[in-house]
Design a protein around this motif. Structure first.
Motif, PDB file in Angstrom:
ATOM      1  N   SER A   1       0.862  -1.178   0.000  1.00 49.92           N
ATOM      2  CA  SER A   1       0.000   0.000   0.000  1.00 49.92           C
ATOM      3  C   SER A   1       0.898   1.227   0.000  1.00 49.92           C
ATOM      4  O   SER A   1       2.077   1.152   0.372  1.00 49.92           O
ATOM      5  N   THR A   2       0.361   2.351  -0.446  1.00 43.78           N
ATOM      6  CA  THR A   2       1.127   3.594  -0.448  1.00 43.78           C
ATOM      7  C   THR A   2       0.324   4.691   0.234  1.00 43.78           C
ATOM      8  O   THR A   2      -0.906   4.681   0.243  1.00 43.78           O
ATOM      9  N   ASN A   3       1.057   5.632   0.797  1.00 44.48           N
ATOM     10  CA  ASN A   3       0.466   6.832   1.396  1.00 44.48           C
ATOM     11  C   ASN A   3       1.426   7.978   1.120  1.00 44.48           C
ATOM     12  O   ASN A   3       2.430   8.122   1.802  1.00 44.48           O
ATOM     13  N   GLY A   4       1.140   8.746   0.075  1.00 45.72           N
ATOM     14  CA  GLY A   4       2.089   9.762  -0.346  1.00 45.72           C
ATOM     15  C   GLY A   4       3.339   9.090  -0.881  1.00 45.72           C
ATOM     16  O   GLY A   4       3.271   8.274  -1.797  1.00 45.72           O
TER      17      GLY A   4
ATOM     18  N   GLU B   1       5.196   7.143   0.990  1.00 42.03           N
ATOM     19  CA  GLU B   1       5.451   6.006   1.870  1.00 42.03           C
ATOM     20  C   GLU B   1       4.934   4.724   1.233  1.00 42.03           C
ATOM     21  O   GLU B   1       3.785   4.641   0.813  1.00 42.03           O
TER      22      GLU B   1
END
Length: 254
Positions: free
Chosen positions: A60-63, A65
């Motif tokens: 998964s990605t967050n920005g 990250e």
């Protein structure tokens, strides 16, 4: 007029870059032409390397990250990433040396030539030139007892290994790690879970033991240490040359 103008802008807009797709790393095996990482849109990432079975994890990605975790992973791997045209940069954390992969399948020479001339994103302090593998005698490692206690089970954490000196990453295909207990029986430790001693990685690349990466050696279906104190001799060799790496000779596990 307003509607027409907006529609035209939307048609001209290019889609945002995405990590989804196939990514190729440089390989020291020119016959290995499969992508190293395949990020699927359903949240699954497939990792492949020469001579090893494919492994499956969740992503998964967050920005900027990027989180990669196995189904039962208590401590998922969290990295920083950036995309630049057909290149993917991944760092353990912002400012570290970056692992780089290409969407395109390139020859060994073309991969190095193009990668070494890339403009690095701000997340990268420098490029991890893992294709320049130094000779094994330059490497030194340390091994210590894992902080978890051992018992009568068959999945105990045994020890923690890391490099004390490492000018670059080492490909797992070229490393042989064995531990030998008081009974004199050597146990080969593998990253693919195929032996009774398994290696857990905490880096970016599944194909390398990275210079700054900590790894754990654990039991895998066999009771190698039944509690109390167990002494294990450690032997790490480069499978290509048979050279033994310098490091901790034995560890007391308890």
């Amino acid at each position: 007029m307003i509607t027409t103008t907006l529609a035209g802008c939307l048609e001209d807009d290019e889609p945002a870059p995405t990590i989804v797709g196939e990514w190729y790393a440089w390989s020291d095996d020119p016959t290995f032409i499969a992508p190293t990482l395949i990020f699927q849109s359903n949240g699954t990432v497939i990792s492949q390397s020469a001579g090893e079975p494919a492994s499956y994890s969740n992503w998964s990605t967050n920005g900027q990250e990027l989180t990669i975790a196995d189904g039962d992973d208590v401590y998922p791997k969290i990295h920083t990433f950036a995309l630049n045209d057909n290149w993917l940069f991944i760092a353990v954390s912002k400012g570290d040396a970056c692992m780089v992969m290409s969407r395109l399948l390139l020859s060994q020479e073309d991969f190095i030539s193009e990668a070494e001339n890339l403009t690095l994103p701000t997340i990268c302090h420098e490029l991890n030139k893992y294709w320049n593998s130094p000779p094994p005698e330059i490497y030194q490692y340390s091994a210590t007892d894992h902080n978890n206690n051992t018992g009568n089970g068959t999945a105990d954490n045994l020890m923690v290994l890391e490099f004390v000196q490492a000018p670059g990453d080492l490909n797992w295909a070229n490393i042989d790690i064995q531990i030998t207990g008081a009974d004199g029986v050597p146990h080969t430790c593998m990253v693919d879970g195929s032996t009774d001693c398994t290696i857990t990685q905490y880096g970016i690349s599944d194909i390398n033991w990275e210079a700054s990466e900590i790894i754990h050696l654990s039991e895998n279906g066999a009771d190698l240490c039944s509690g109390g104190q167990c002494t294990f001799d450690i032997n790490i060799t480069d499978a290509r040359s048979g050279t033994t790496l310098t490091g901790t000779a034995s560890v007391i596990v308890e």
